[in-house]
Design a protein around this motif. Structure first.
Motif: not given
Length: 184
Positions: A94, A110, A112, A158
């Motif tokens: 991440v 962002y 991930n 997360l």
């Protein structure tokens, strides 16, 4: 007699002014105007000056023109910068960053890899901000949060059980800066 006439005239003037008073609801509804009592609010604060990010469009500038991928924001997260990096098994898992500029715009990124998401700051401001907005609303960091509590909230949000690197830097609007650097 003269006092009665003066009293009636004053009463008529007050009633006339009252009928023309500051009730703009009907006018606002008819003309599409904005009445702050009906402005959208955020879930947590109820503050009329903050509107949900879903109503914003990436690159739009209410004053006109474009912001080169940046977006006007009035979000009240309590911080001006958020930078997060988490590695799992020695590999990037991440990477999230958010920065509010002094002119009210922001930059967001962002990534991930655990979920196959990669929203860079150049082309995907809206998507990146939607992901970060959801994260920020779930973790609710403030200047009083401990390092351990912040780390726990983020890892839970997360859904990361084990990591090899956890780095977080948060610059709050008020209070101390939060800085965590941990490798296993």
């Amino acid at each position: 007699m003269q006092h009665k006439l003066l009293g009636i005239t004053a009463l008529a003037a007050i009633l006339t002014l009252g009928a023309c008073g500051n009730n703009n609801d009907a006018m606002d509804d008819a003309t599409g105007g904005n009445n702050d009592d009906h402005a959208p609010t955020t879930e947590k604060t109820g503050d009329n000056t903050e509107t949900a990010i879903e109503n914003d469009k990436a690159g739009d500038n209410p004053a006109g023109g474009k912001n080169d991928g940046m977006q006007e924001t009035t979000q009240g997260y309590g911080f001006t910068e958020f930078d997060l990096e988490i590695d799992v098994d020695g590999k990037d898992a991440v990477d999230a960053s958010y920065e509010t500029k002094t002119d009210g715009t922001f930059e967001a990124e962002y990534k991930n890899t655990l979920e196959g998401v990669d929203y860079d700051e150049d082309n995907h401001q809206e998507e990146a901000m939607n992901e970060l907005d959801a994260l920020f609303k779930e973790i609710l960091l403030d200047q009083n949060v401990s390092e351990e509590e912040a780390k726990k909230k983020i890892l839970n949000a997360l859904e990361i059980q084990d990591y090899t690197k956890f780095e977080l830097e948060v610059n709050f609007k008020e209070g101390p800066k939060l800085n965590i650097e941990e490798t296993k």
